[in-house]
Design a protein around this motif. Structure first.
Motif, short mmCIF file in Angstrom:
data_model
loop_
_atom_site.label_atom_id
_atom_site.label_comp_id
_atom_site.label_asym_id
_atom_site.label_seq_id
_atom_site.Cartn_x
_atom_site.Cartn_y
_atom_site.Cartn_z
N THR A 47 0.82 -1.21 0.00
CA THR A 47 0.00 0.00 0.00
C THR A 47 0.85 1.26 0.00
OG1 THR A 47 -1.61 -1.25 1.31
CG2 THR A 47 -1.96 1.13 1.11
N THR A 48 1.88 1.28 0.83
CA THR A 48 2.69 2.49 0.91
C THR A 48 3.46 2.73 -0.39
OG1 THR A 48 4.46 1.25 2.02
CG2 THR A 48 2.90 2.45 3.41
N MET A 49 3.89 1.65 -1.05
CA MET A 49 4.55 1.81 -2.34
C MET A 49 3.57 2.31 -3.39
SD MET A 49 7.41 -1.15 -2.91
CE MET A 49 6.23 -2.51 -2.84
N ALA A 50 2.35 1.77 -3.38
CA ALA A 50 1.34 2.21 -4.34
C ALA A 50 1.00 3.68 -4.14
CB ALA A 50 0.08 1.35 -4.20
N ALA A 51 0.89 4.09 -2.88
CA ALA A 51 0.61 5.50 -2.58
C ALA A 51 1.74 6.39 -3.07
CB ALA A 51 0.39 5.68 -1.08
N ALA A 52 2.97 6.00 -2.80
CA ALA A 52 4.11 6.79 -3.23
C ALA A 52 4.18 6.89 -4.75
CB ALA A 52 5.40 6.18 -2.68
N ASP A 53 3.91 5.79 -5.43
CA ASP A 53 3.96 5.79 -6.90
C ASP A 53 2.85 6.66 -7.49
OD1 ASP A 53 6.16 4.18 -6.86
OD2 ASP A 53 5.09 2.33 -7.33
N ALA A 54 1.67 6.65 -6.87
CA ALA A 54 0.59 7.52 -7.33
C ALA A 54 0.99 8.98 -7.19
CB ALA A 54 -0.69 7.23 -6.56
N LEU A 55 1.63 9.33 -6.07
CA LEU A 55 2.07 10.71 -5.88
C LEU A 55 3.18 11.08 -6.85
CD1 LEU A 55 2.07 11.28 -2.02
CD2 LEU A 55 0.42 12.03 -3.72
N TYR A 56 3.99 10.10 -7.21
CA TYR A 56 5.03 10.34 -8.22
C TYR A 56 4.41 10.79 -9.54
CZ TYR A 56 8.62 8.97 -11.67
OH TYR A 56 9.51 8.93 -12.71
N GLU A 57 3.28 10.17 -9.92
CA GLU A 57 2.58 10.57 -11.15
C GLU A 57 2.02 11.98 -11.01
OE1 GLU A 57 3.06 8.74 -13.60
OE2 GLU A 57 3.30 6.69 -12.86
N ILE A 58 1.41 12.27 -9.85
CA ILE A 58 0.84 13.60 -9.62
C ILE A 58 1.93 14.67 -9.62
CG2 ILE A 58 -0.36 15.02 -7.91
CD1 ILE A 58 -1.85 12.40 -7.07
N MET A 59 3.01 14.37 -8.94
CA MET A 59 4.16 15.28 -8.90
C MET A 59 4.71 15.52 -10.31
SD MET A 59 7.61 14.30 -6.86
CE MET A 59 9.16 15.20 -6.99
N SER A 60 4.77 14.49 -11.12
CA SER A 60 5.27 14.61 -12.49
C SER A 60 4.38 15.52 -13.32
CB SER A 60 5.37 13.23 -13.14
OG SER A 60 6.31 12.41 -12.49
N ILE A 61 3.07 15.39 -13.16
CA ILE A 61 2.13 16.25 -13.88
C ILE A 61 2.35 17.71 -13.51
CG2 ILE A 61 -0.31 16.87 -14.11
CD1 ILE A 61 -0.96 13.88 -13.76
N MET A 62 2.53 17.97 -12.22
CA MET A 62 2.75 19.35 -11.76
C MET A 62 4.02 19.92 -12.36
SD MET A 62 1.73 19.11 -7.73
CE MET A 62 0.02 19.02 -7.19
N VAL A 63 5.10 19.14 -12.34
CA VAL A 63 6.37 19.62 -12.88
C VAL A 63 6.28 19.84 -14.38
CG1 VAL A 63 8.76 18.95 -13.33
CG2 VAL A 63 7.80 18.66 -11.04
N LYS A 64 5.66 18.91 -15.07
CA LYS A 64 5.55 19.02 -16.52
C LYS A 64 4.73 20.23 -16.93
CE LYS A 64 4.51 16.31 -20.66
NZ LYS A 64 4.02 15.00 -21.17
N LYS A 65 3.72 20.58 -16.13
CA LYS A 65 2.87 21.73 -16.44
C LYS A 65 3.62 23.04 -16.34
CE LYS A 65 -1.12 23.69 -17.29
NZ LYS A 65 -1.79 23.56 -18.59
N GLY A 66 4.65 23.09 -15.50
CA GLY A 66 5.41 24.31 -15.31
C GLY A 66 4.88 25.13 -14.15
#
Length: 395
Positions: free
Chosen positions: A363-382
């Motif tokens: 569960t904790t790995m899945a949560a971290a990986d989901a946040l990795y995707e969200i974080m990536s979207i934020m960074v990519k957006k600028g």
């Protein structure tokens, strides 16, 4: 940059305090935390292993943002260890530390997100872990106040990038983004109160197996004002307080039982559209993504709240109110990546209760990986300076 200057001072202090025990320095990029320790005696160096050291999200630098107002960043992780609003399994107060533990390997190979073609750990953005908001476990009303004020303190300061440019906040300023590690889902109410102070009413994307818009008398019986605010009613209160942008919010992953069809009617009053978890069997991940994007649009500020029970218990058993029939980790990550381009100003992940996890930390790995995707979207957006919304507009 003030944040990096403070970090350098901290490192110098560590080296001075240890004297002959050796020097320390950061040798990786500005957003990574790969440490090399000079060994005493032979003068050699040794890389800090991914399984050693103090846990931060993705091994990002830790800086005490709440006690140092001059620290700047573009994206900050902050913990909200609160779980006294849960109706079934307690334990999400340990969610922030569990998610950080599950995130240790995120940038082991450099952090590059292949599907989104971005590296959130090494980009234009200064990203740090601010630790946790101090939260009492004895007084829910005061705890929610602590979360709101702690979050707003992190959210409302100038970012490291484009601080002098106009942005979508009510004051026309560019603000940093904040990702909150919960905590049970009650924390989303004070987080939305903080967001409202900065942006006004916002659109919400809500990933969950439950509606969380129940009237207090339906969910919990509402024996008192304090008891009426919990992890199944916080969106009801958010709607009543005017924190939500009407007719642009959406639930995704819903599959819970109801008290009756009237629950859906009340949900509509709160401005939500519903995507049932089972719809993935007929419209697939592309269909789910299209429904979300069509609902929220790509112009206005959006808040994303992710309950880990969106995932099936087979993939995320460690949660407060598990429901079978959920999505797989792969499906959820695909859907999250499909939100690329949406204007995420902040996000949270909630209901991670590590005590119910397996030894494999699924569960904790899945949560971290989901946040990795969200974080990536934020960074990519600028930077949020690119989101041109005039101050005072109806958000």
């Amino acid at each position: 940059m003030v944040a990096r200057s403070l970090l350098a001072l901290c490192l110098a202090a560590v080296a001075a305090a240890h004297g002959d025990h050796g020097e320390q320095k950061i040798i990786a990029g500005p957003l990574q935390s790969l440490w090399y320790n000079r060994l005493p005696g032979d003068g050699g160096t040794q890389a800090d292993s991914v399984f050693s050291g103090i846990s931060t999200f993705g091994r990002l630098p830790y800086l005490p943002c709440l006690s140092h107002k001059d620290i700047t960043y573009d994206i900050a992780f902050i913990g909200a260890p609160f779980d006294t609003g849960t109706s079934y399994r307690p334990g999400a107060r340990f969610g922030p530390s569990g998610i950080r533990q599950g995130s240790r390997r995120l940038n082991l190979y450099g952090g590059y997100n292949v599907p989104l073609e971005t590296n959130p750990f090494n980009s234009w953005a200064t990203v740090i872990d601010c630790g946790d908001i101090p939260v009492t476990s004895y007084d829910n009303t005061y705890a929610l106040h602590q979360i709101e004020e702690g979050h707003y303190s992190i959210l409302s300061r100038s970012p490291a990038t484009d601080a002098d440019k106009k942005g979508p906040s009510l004051q026309g300023k560019t603000l940093p983004r904040v990702i909150t590690l919960g905590g049970d889902h009650t924390i989303t109410l004070p987080l939305l109160r903080s967001i409202n102070r900065a942006y006004g009413p916002v659109t919400v994307i809500h990933f969950d197996s439950h509606l969380d818009t129940w009237r207090p008398k339906v969910f919990g019986g509402s024996p008192s004002e304090v008891a009426s605010v919990n992890h199944g009613t916080y969106f009801y209160h958010a709607a009543q307080e005017g924190l939500l942008r009407n007719d642009s919010n959406i639930h995704a992953g819903i599959r819970t039982t109801l008290s009756g069809p009237s629950d859906y009617e009340n949900d509509g009053y709160c401005g939500f559209e519903i995507v049932e978890a089972r719809e993935i069997d007929t419209i697939g991940t592309d269909g789910i993504i299209k429904k979300i994007r069509d609902r929220v649009g790509t112009e206005n500020p959006v808040y994303l709240s992710l309950d880990i029970d969106t995932l099936d218990p087979a993939f995320a058993p460690a949660t407060g109110t598990p429901e079978t029939g959920g999505w797989s980790t792969r499906e959820l990550r695909t859907i999250l990546r499909g939100l690329d381009g949406i204007n995420l100003v902040a996000a949270d992940i909630v209901e991670v209760a590590p005590a119910y996890d397996t030894n494999a930390e699924l569960t904790t790995m899945a949560a971290a990986d989901a946040l990795y995707e969200i974080m990536s979207i934020m960074v990519k957006k600028g930077p949020l300076s690119g989101l041109e919304v005039e101050a005072g507009d109806d958000l």
